[in-house]
Scaffold this motif. Structure first.
Motif, PDB file in Angstrom:
ATOM      1  N   PRO A 216     -43.052 -10.975   6.436  1.00 45.86           N
ATOM      2  CA  PRO A 216     -43.268  -9.857   5.520  1.00 45.86           C
ATOM      3  C   PRO A 216     -44.174  -8.761   6.050  1.00 45.86           C
ATOM      4  O   PRO A 216     -44.349  -7.756   5.392  1.00 45.86           O
ATOM      5  N   THR A 217     -44.783  -8.956   7.237  1.00 43.25           N
ATOM      6  CA  THR A 217     -45.699  -7.940   7.724  1.00 43.25           C
ATOM      7  C   THR A 217     -44.978  -6.808   8.439  1.00 43.25           C
ATOM      8  O   THR A 217     -45.583  -5.803   8.764  1.00 43.25           O
ATOM      9  N   GLN A 218     -43.684  -6.963   8.702  1.00 44.48           N
ATOM     10  CA  GLN A 218     -42.970  -5.957   9.475  1.00 44.48           C
ATOM     11  C   GLN A 218     -42.859  -4.650   8.679  1.00 44.48           C
ATOM     12  O   GLN A 218     -42.170  -4.568   7.678  1.00 44.48           O
ATOM     13  N   GLY A 219     -43.559  -3.622   9.159  1.00 43.14           N
ATOM     14  CA  GLY A 219     -43.405  -2.300   8.584  1.00 43.14           C
ATOM     15  C   GLY A 219     -44.020  -2.106   7.221  1.00 43.14           C
ATOM     16  O   GLY A 219     -43.746  -1.101   6.579  1.00 43.14           O
ATOM     17  N   ALA A 220     -44.830  -3.021   6.741  1.00 40.80           N
ATOM     18  CA  ALA A 220     -45.403  -2.881   5.403  1.00 40.80           C
ATOM     19  C   ALA A 220     -46.918  -3.034   5.470  1.00 40.80           C
ATOM     20  O   ALA A 220     -47.451  -3.753   6.308  1.00 40.80           O
ATOM     21  N   ARG A 221     -47.589  -2.328   4.559  1.00 40.53           N
ATOM     22  CA  ARG A 221     -49.030  -2.491   4.378  1.00 40.53           C
ATOM     23  C   ARG A 221     -49.262  -3.177   3.049  1.00 40.53           C
ATOM     24  O   ARG A 221     -48.494  -3.000   2.104  1.00 40.53           O
ATOM     25  N   TYR A 222     -50.330  -3.960   2.968  1.00 37.63           N
ATOM     26  CA  TYR A 222     -50.562  -4.791   1.789  1.00 37.63           C
ATOM     27  C   TYR A 222     -51.945  -4.561   1.198  1.00 37.63           C
ATOM     28  O   TYR A 222     -52.949  -4.525   1.914  1.00 37.63           O
ATOM     29  N   TRP A 223     -51.955  -4.390  -0.129  1.00 36.44           N
ATOM     30  CA  TRP A 223     -53.157  -4.499  -0.931  1.00 36.44           C
ATOM     31  C   TRP A 223     -52.978  -5.713  -1.841  1.00 36.44           C
ATOM     32  O   TRP A 223     -51.855  -6.220  -2.003  1.00 36.44           O
ATOM     33  N   ALA A 224     -54.069  -6.160  -2.440  1.00 38.40           N
ATOM     34  CA  ALA A 224     -53.968  -7.283  -3.371  1.00 38.40           C
ATOM     35  C   ALA A 224     -54.963  -7.119  -4.508  1.00 38.40           C
ATOM     36  O   ALA A 224     -56.029  -6.513  -4.340  1.00 38.40           O
ATOM     37  N   VAL A 225     -54.576  -7.644  -5.662  1.00 40.32           N
ATOM     38  CA  VAL A 225     -55.455  -7.728  -6.826  1.00 40.32           C
ATOM     39  C   VAL A 225     -55.655  -9.216  -7.075  1.00 40.32           C
ATOM     40  O   VAL A 225     -54.717  -9.934  -7.423  1.00 40.32           O
ATOM     41  N   LEU A 226     -56.892  -9.686  -6.878  1.00 41.38           N
ATOM     42  CA  LEU A 226     -57.157 -11.118  -6.874  1.00 41.38           C
ATOM     43  C   LEU A 226     -58.303 -11.466  -7.812  1.00 41.38           C
ATOM     44  O   LEU A 226     -59.249 -10.697  -7.986  1.00 41.38           O
ATOM     45  N   ARG A 227     -58.235 -12.651  -8.379  1.00 40.86           N
ATOM     46  CA  ARG A 227     -59.376 -13.202  -9.098  1.00 40.86           C
ATOM     47  C   ARG A 227     -60.391 -13.700  -8.071  1.00 40.86           C
ATOM     48  O   ARG A 227     -60.037 -13.976  -6.922  1.00 40.86           O
ATOM     49  N   PRO A 228     -61.656 -13.857  -8.469  1.00 39.70           N
ATOM     50  CA  PRO A 228     -62.667 -14.314  -7.511  1.00 39.70           C
ATOM     51  C   PRO A 228     -62.287 -15.598  -6.789  1.00 39.70           C
ATOM     52  O   PRO A 228     -62.530 -15.735  -5.593  1.00 39.70           O
ATOM     53  N   VAL A 229     -61.633 -16.543  -7.483  1.00 36.40           N
ATOM     54  CA  VAL A 229     -61.290 -17.817  -6.841  1.00 36.40           C
ATOM     55  C   VAL A 229     -60.279 -17.603  -5.729  1.00 36.40           C
ATOM     56  O   VAL A 229     -60.251 -18.344  -4.743  1.00 36.40           O
ATOM     57  N   GLN A 230     -59.432 -16.572  -5.844  1.00 33.64           N
ATOM     58  CA  GLN A 230     -58.437 -16.316  -4.820  1.00 33.64           C
ATOM     59  C   GLN A 230     -59.029 -15.681  -3.569  1.00 33.64           C
ATOM     60  O   GLN A 230     -58.324 -15.507  -2.577  1.00 33.64           O
ATOM     61  N   SER A 231     -60.296 -15.330  -3.617  1.00 36.37           N
ATOM     62  CA  SER A 231     -60.937 -14.741  -2.449  1.00 36.37           C
ATOM     63  C   SER A 231     -61.283 -15.786  -1.393  1.00 36.37           C
ATOM     64  O   SER A 231     -61.644 -15.445  -0.272  1.00 36.37           O
ATOM     65  N   SER A 232     -61.176 -17.071  -1.744  1.00 38.77           N
ATOM     66  CA  SER A 232     -61.455 -18.118  -0.769  1.00 38.77           C
ATOM     67  C   SER A 232     -60.321 -18.178   0.244  1.00 38.77           C
ATOM     68  O   SER A 232     -59.185 -17.808  -0.051  1.00 38.77           O
ATOM     69  N   PRO A 233     -60.591 -18.642   1.466  1.00 39.27           N
ATOM     70  CA  PRO A 233     -59.542 -18.688   2.495  1.00 39.27           C
ATOM     71  C   PRO A 233     -58.314 -19.484   2.061  1.00 39.27           C
ATOM     72  O   PRO A 233     -57.210 -19.187   2.469  1.00 39.27           O
ATOM     73  N   GLN A 234     -58.514 -20.524   1.218  1.00 37.12           N
ATOM     74  CA  GLN A 234     -57.389 -21.347   0.800  1.00 37.12           C
ATOM     75  C   GLN A 234     -56.482 -20.626  -0.192  1.00 37.12           C
ATOM     76  O   GLN A 234     -55.313 -20.982  -0.331  1.00 37.12           O
ATOM     77  N   GLN A 235     -57.005 -19.628  -0.887  1.00 38.34           N
ATOM     78  CA  GLN A 235     -56.260 -18.969  -1.948  1.00 38.34           C
ATOM     79  C   GLN A 235     -55.756 -17.579  -1.563  1.00 38.34           C
ATOM     80  O   GLN A 235     -54.859 -17.054  -2.209  1.00 38.34           O
ATOM     81  N   LYS A 236     -56.297 -16.989  -0.506  1.00 39.48           N
ATOM     82  CA  LYS A 236     -55.873 -15.647  -0.121  1.00 39.48           C
ATOM     83  C   LYS A 236     -54.567 -15.707   0.660  1.00 39.48           C
ATOM     84  O   LYS A 236     -54.332 -16.640   1.424  1.00 39.48           O
ATOM     85  N   PRO A 237     -53.718 -14.692   0.492  1.00 41.39           N
ATOM     86  CA  PRO A 237     -52.495 -14.640   1.304  1.00 41.39           C
ATOM     87  C   PRO A 237     -52.835 -14.540   2.785  1.00 41.39           C
ATOM     88  O   PRO A 237     -53.836 -13.935   3.175  1.00 41.39           O
ATOM     89  N   GLU A 238     -52.000 -15.154   3.614  1.00 43.09           N
ATOM     90  CA  GLU A 238     -52.198 -15.091   5.063  1.00 43.09           C
ATOM     91  C   GLU A 238     -51.600 -13.789   5.595  1.00 43.09           C
ATOM     92  O   GLU A 238     -50.703 -13.777   6.429  1.00 43.09           O
ATOM     93  N   LEU A 239     -52.113 -12.702   5.079  1.00 42.55           N
ATOM     94  CA  LEU A 239     -51.660 -11.375   5.450  1.00 42.55           C
ATOM     95  C   LEU A 239     -52.875 -10.504   5.730  1.00 42.55           C
ATOM     96  O   LEU A 239     -53.983 -10.795   5.274  1.00 42.55           O
ATOM     97  N   ALA A 240     -52.650  -9.452   6.480  1.00 40.16           N
ATOM     98  CA  ALA A 240     -53.715  -8.486   6.721  1.00 40.16           C
ATOM     99  C   ALA A 240     -53.791  -7.550   5.515  1.00 40.16           C
ATOM    100  O   ALA A 240     -52.995  -6.623   5.385  1.00 40.16           O
TER     101      ALA A 240
END
Length: 285
Positions: A216-240
């Motif tokens: 999914p990283t090909q040609g796209a930029r990503y933002w995210a709206v996350l709850r505090p718990v999703q800020s942990s490495p286990q919960q964040k998307p593996e995307l830049a």
């Protein structure tokens, strides 16, 4: 102009939208266009709704968000995937292949109807997974905003199956002497008919920039709206992620244990987050 937009941003509720059909008569999608409050917008927002029971539960919430964005100068298009919501087809006709076709059709409609040059795809929850497939297969949004994205499809599917079993055995939904009398059905999930193709698509999906196919990283930029718990490495998307917006802890939780027919709304704290996101998108546009 800034004062006028601020005044409109302070309004609450749902503004006017234009409902219409997308696609051929035999395969139509229901769509709703919230036009911009300003002339000649350059950036439009395409809403990719969450899946299964989260879609009807979030309908009011997405309509309020789209209205708010439009009031601030961002035309927004909501649509229902084929086989879901008010679109044509049966729910067991939906899978990631059909959803990719729907995203292409909806993106074309937003460009044509709102006369925008650039498109942001706003992917809610598990919609992030077919959106990632779509981008890997040639979809070309300028930006993707992930709202509390589902990262691991297999884990989410197992969670849904547990929730489905709980609903079938709910004493509040069925009389105590009938609780457990509704048997599980491998071709239904959360009250909807589901195809083996969709189950397989979800089970094999993971939101990762390192997947060998459908990256999914090909040609796209990503933002995210996350709850505090999703800020942990286990919960964040593996995307830049270029930007991350904090979701207030009291915001509606689409994946919570609320009954699957519960409706969710935009409250004051969530409205502030939505406006912060809208201003950031306007700066991008």
């Amino acid at each position: 102009m800034g004062d006028a937009l601020t005044l409109q941003a302070n309004r609450t509720g749902i503004g006017a939208w234009e409902p219409f059909w997308l696609g051929d008569p035999g395969r139509q999608l229901y769509a709703s266009l919230h036009r911009s409050a300003i002339a000649g917008p350059r950036l439009g927002v395409l809403f990719a709704a969450p899946l299964f029971h989260e879609q009807p539960r979030s309908r009011r919430l997405l309509a309020e968000m789209a209205s708010g964005f439009a009031a601030m100068g961002l035309p927004s298009l909501r649509f229902d995937f084929f086989g879901t919501g008010d679109s044509g087809g049966d729910s067991d006709q939906a899978d990631f292949t059909s959803m990719c076709a729907d995203l292409t059709l909806a993106a074309q409609a937003l460009r044509a109807q709102a006369q925008v040059q650039r498109i942001v795809v706003f992917a809610w929850r598990a919609a992030a997974l077919p959106v990632a497939r779509w981008i890997g297969e040639g979809g070309d949004p300028d930006l993707v905003v992930l709202w509390e994205p589902i990262i691991d499809g297999a884990s989410w599917l197992a969670e849904l199956q547990r929730a489905d079993a709980a609903e079938r055995n709910s004493a509040s939904r069925y009389r105590p002497d009938h609780a457990g009398a509704v048997p599980a059905d491998e071709r239904q999930l959360m009250g909807l008919a589901v195809s083996p193709r969709l189950l397989s698509d979800i089970a094999g999906a993971r939101l990762s920039g390192h997947a060998p196919t459908h990256a999914p990283t090909q040609g796209a930029r990503y933002w995210a709206v996350l709850r505090p718990v999703q800020s942990s490495p286990q919960q964040k998307p593996e995307l830049a992620l270029q930007r991350v917006f904090d979701l207030p802890v009291d915001s509606p939780d689409l994946g919570s244990g609320l009954r699957m027919d519960s409706g969710l709304f935009v409250g004051p704290s969530l409205k502030r987050t939505a406006e912060e996101l809208a201003w950031a998108l306007l700066e991008e546009g």
